[in-house]
Design a protein around this motif. Sequence first.
Motif, PDB file in Angstrom:
ATOM      1  N   UNK A  77      -1.767  17.307  10.295  1.00 43.45           N
ATOM      2  CA  UNK A  77      -1.801  17.524   8.853  1.00 43.45           C
ATOM      3  C   UNK A  77      -0.946  16.469   8.134  1.00 43.45           C
ATOM      4  N   UNK A  78       0.218  16.127   8.707  1.00 42.08           N
ATOM      5  CA  UNK A  78       1.054  15.070   8.133  1.00 42.08           C
ATOM      6  C   UNK A  78       0.277  13.766   8.031  1.00 42.08           C
ATOM      7  N   UNK A  79      -0.387  13.402   9.118  1.00 41.28           N
ATOM      8  CA  UNK A  79      -1.134  12.151   9.147  1.00 41.28           C
ATOM      9  C   UNK A  79      -2.331  12.220   8.202  1.00 41.28           C
ATOM     10  N   UNK A  80      -3.000  13.364   8.179  1.00 44.66           N
ATOM     11  CA  UNK A  80      -4.126  13.578   7.264  1.00 44.66           C
ATOM     12  C   UNK A  80      -3.707  13.322   5.822  1.00 44.66           C
ATOM     13  N   UNK A  81      -2.576  13.885   5.427  1.00 41.49           N
ATOM     14  CA  UNK A  81      -2.114  13.724   4.046  1.00 41.49           C
ATOM     15  C   UNK A  81      -1.798  12.261   3.737  1.00 41.49           C
ATOM     16  N   UNK A  82      -1.139  11.577   4.669  1.00 46.61           N
ATOM     17  CA  UNK A  82      -0.811  10.163   4.457  1.00 46.61           C
ATOM     18  C   UNK A  82      -2.084   9.319   4.351  1.00 46.61           C
ATOM     19  N   UNK A  83      -3.035   9.574   5.227  1.00 38.74           N
ATOM     20  CA  UNK A  83      -4.299   8.829   5.185  1.00 38.74           C
ATOM     21  C   UNK A  83      -5.028   9.096   3.867  1.00 38.74           C
ATOM     22  N   UNK A  84      -5.026  10.349   3.430  1.00 42.78           N
ATOM     23  CA  UNK A  84      -5.695  10.714   2.181  1.00 42.78           C
ATOM     24  C   UNK A  84      -5.046  10.043   0.981  1.00 42.78           C
ATOM     25  N   UNK A  85      -3.747   9.767   1.093  1.00 44.32           N
ATOM     26  CA  UNK A  85      -3.030   9.085   0.014  1.00 44.32           C
ATOM     27  C   UNK A  85      -3.301   7.587   0.008  1.00 44.32           C
ATOM     28  N   UNK A 110       1.254   2.957  16.972  1.00 39.47           N
ATOM     29  CA  UNK A 110      -0.065   2.817  16.349  1.00 39.47           C
ATOM     30  C   UNK A 110      -1.170   3.501  17.158  1.00 39.47           C
ATOM     31  N   UNK A 111      -1.075   3.435  18.488  1.00 36.81           N
ATOM     32  CA  UNK A 111      -2.096   4.066  19.332  1.00 36.81           C
ATOM     33  C   UNK A 111      -2.081   5.584  19.166  1.00 36.81           C
ATOM     34  N   UNK A 112      -0.883   6.165  19.050  1.00 34.00           N
ATOM     35  CA  UNK A 112      -0.778   7.616  18.844  1.00 34.00           C
ATOM     36  C   UNK A 112      -1.424   8.010  17.523  1.00 34.00           C
ATOM     37  N   UNK A 113      -1.163   7.232  16.488  1.00 37.31           N
ATOM     38  CA  UNK A 113      -1.757   7.533  15.180  1.00 37.31           C
ATOM     39  C   UNK A 113      -3.269   7.366  15.230  1.00 37.31           C
ATOM     40  N   UNK A 114      -3.745   6.336  15.931  1.00 32.46           N
ATOM     41  CA  UNK A 114      -5.194   6.124  16.057  1.00 32.46           C
ATOM     42  C   UNK A 114      -5.856   7.304  16.748  1.00 32.46           C
ATOM     43  N   UNK A 115      -5.213   7.819  17.795  1.00 29.67           N
ATOM     44  CA  UNK A 115      -5.757   8.982  18.495  1.00 29.67           C
ATOM     45  C   UNK A 115      -5.802  10.202  17.580  1.00 29.67           C
ATOM     46  N   UNK A 116      -4.708  10.407  16.826  1.00 28.94           N
ATOM     47  CA  UNK A 116      -4.668  11.524  15.880  1.00 28.94           C
ATOM     48  C   UNK A 116      -5.742  11.363  14.808  1.00 28.94           C
ATOM     49  N   UNK A 117      -5.914  10.140  14.329  1.00 28.15           N
ATOM     50  CA  UNK A 117      -6.891   9.889  13.270  1.00 28.15           C
ATOM     51  C   UNK A 117      -8.302  10.237  13.748  1.00 28.15           C
ATOM     52  N   UNK A 118      -8.610   9.889  14.980  1.00 24.27           N
ATOM     53  CA  UNK A 118      -9.917  10.235  15.547  1.00 24.27           C
ATOM     54  C   UNK A 118     -10.116  11.740  15.566  1.00 24.27           C
ATOM     55  N   UNK A 119      -9.104  12.450  16.038  1.00 25.62           N
ATOM     56  CA  UNK A 119      -9.200  13.907  16.113  1.00 25.62           C
ATOM     57  C   UNK A 119      -9.290  14.543  14.734  1.00 25.62           C
ATOM     58  N   UNK A 120      -8.506  14.028  13.791  1.00 25.61           N
ATOM     59  CA  UNK A 120      -8.503  14.577  12.433  1.00 25.61           C
ATOM     60  C   UNK A 120      -9.886  14.457  11.800  1.00 25.61           C
ATOM     61  N   UNK A 121     -10.479  13.280  11.889  1.00 24.42           N
ATOM     62  CA  UNK A 121     -11.791  13.070  11.278  1.00 24.42           C
ATOM     63  C   UNK A 121     -12.850  13.955  11.923  1.00 24.42           C
ATOM     64  N   UNK A 150      -2.704   5.470   2.778  1.00 23.67           N
ATOM     65  CA  UNK A 150      -1.908   4.706   3.736  1.00 23.67           C
ATOM     66  C   UNK A 150      -2.767   4.268   4.921  1.00 23.67           C
ATOM     67  N   UNK A 151      -2.494   3.109   5.455  1.00 19.99           N
ATOM     68  CA  UNK A 151      -3.196   2.626   6.639  1.00 19.99           C
ATOM     69  C   UNK A 151      -2.619   3.302   7.883  1.00 19.99           C
ATOM     70  N   UNK A 152      -3.305   3.151   9.000  1.00 21.76           N
ATOM     71  CA  UNK A 152      -2.807   3.705  10.256  1.00 21.76           C
ATOM     72  C   UNK A 152      -1.444   3.110  10.615  1.00 21.76           C
ATOM     73  N   UNK A 153      -1.300   1.813  10.378  1.00 22.74           N
ATOM     74  CA  UNK A 153      -0.036   1.146  10.680  1.00 22.74           C
ATOM     75  C   UNK A 153       1.100   1.701   9.825  1.00 22.74           C
ATOM     76  N   UNK A 154       0.809   1.956   8.552  1.00 25.10           N
ATOM     77  CA  UNK A 154       1.820   2.523   7.655  1.00 25.10           C
ATOM     78  C   UNK A 154       2.188   3.944   8.075  1.00 25.10           C
ATOM     79  N   UNK A 155       1.184   4.721   8.493  1.00 25.58           N
ATOM     80  CA  UNK A 155       1.455   6.078   8.977  1.00 25.58           C
ATOM     81  C   UNK A 155       2.377   6.031  10.190  1.00 25.58           C
ATOM     82  N   UNK A 156       2.102   5.099  11.086  1.00 23.39           N
ATOM     83  CA  UNK A 156       2.918   4.963  12.292  1.00 23.39           C
ATOM     84  C   UNK A 156       4.359   4.639  11.932  1.00 23.39           C
ATOM     85  N   UNK A 157       4.534   3.777  10.943  1.00 24.69           N
ATOM     86  CA  UNK A 157       5.887   3.379  10.526  1.00 24.69           C
ATOM     87  C   UNK A 157       6.619   4.543   9.867  1.00 24.69           C
ATOM     88  N   UNK A 158       5.939   5.251   8.984  1.00 27.66           N
ATOM     89  CA  UNK A 158       6.555   6.366   8.268  1.00 27.66           C
ATOM     90  C   UNK A 158       6.966   7.483   9.224  1.00 27.66           C
TER      91      UNK A 158
END
Length: 214
Positions: free
Chosen positions: A154-162, A177-188, A164-172
């Motif tokens: 949900x945290x990543x979902x909100x950042x993406x919806x705002x 980046x790979x962990x965020x990419x995996x989460x992004x796949x699952x979220x979508x 933010x890029x995957x790289x920015x989500x990873x930094x925040x």
Amino acid sequence: MIRVLLADDHPVVRTGYRRLLEQAGDVQVVAEASDGDAAYAAFIAAPPDVLVTDLSMPGGGGMELIRRVLLRAAAARVLVFSMHDSPLLVRRALEAGARGFLTKASAPDGLVVAIRALHAGQRYLGPELPAALLQPREPQPETERLATLSAREFEIFKLLAQGHSSAECAQVLRLSPKTVANHQTLIKEKLGVVTSAALAHLALRHRVIDAAGA
């Protein structure tokens, strides 16, 4: 000979799969790709008998690759070979048009068995997955889909919806980046969206963010 296109973003993993498949005697890996766009281009250039793809890849990811391939060739045989084994994700892949799903926790010869099954015109699920996933289901309301997100998703979902890029989500969130990419796949896949714009619109509809993105 069964001609296979192999799509996975890890070169070492692809090499291992290629060796495994070519030892089978009746399987030939005719092309490899490290991202969704390259895999689609390879499919168009020389359509294989079976496309084997991971889900978490750059270039749109495996799910988008499935949709693009099926729009181009409705009879294409696509096998998902993924580390993810979420029933919801498996259903999404099958509903997108994949004819089989196998997890990377399967026995090594399972990949060969799955490829042969798809080539023979059958659908295939790895033995570790419930067969009921092959049955059609009623569409799930968006509110229920949102409820399936974990706290981290949900945290990543909100950042993406705002925006933010995957790289920015990873930094925040101080994640790789790979962990965020995996989460992004699952979220979508959990939310049933393909594009970032659709994800943002869903977030707006359910007031996860406001019109200003806050």
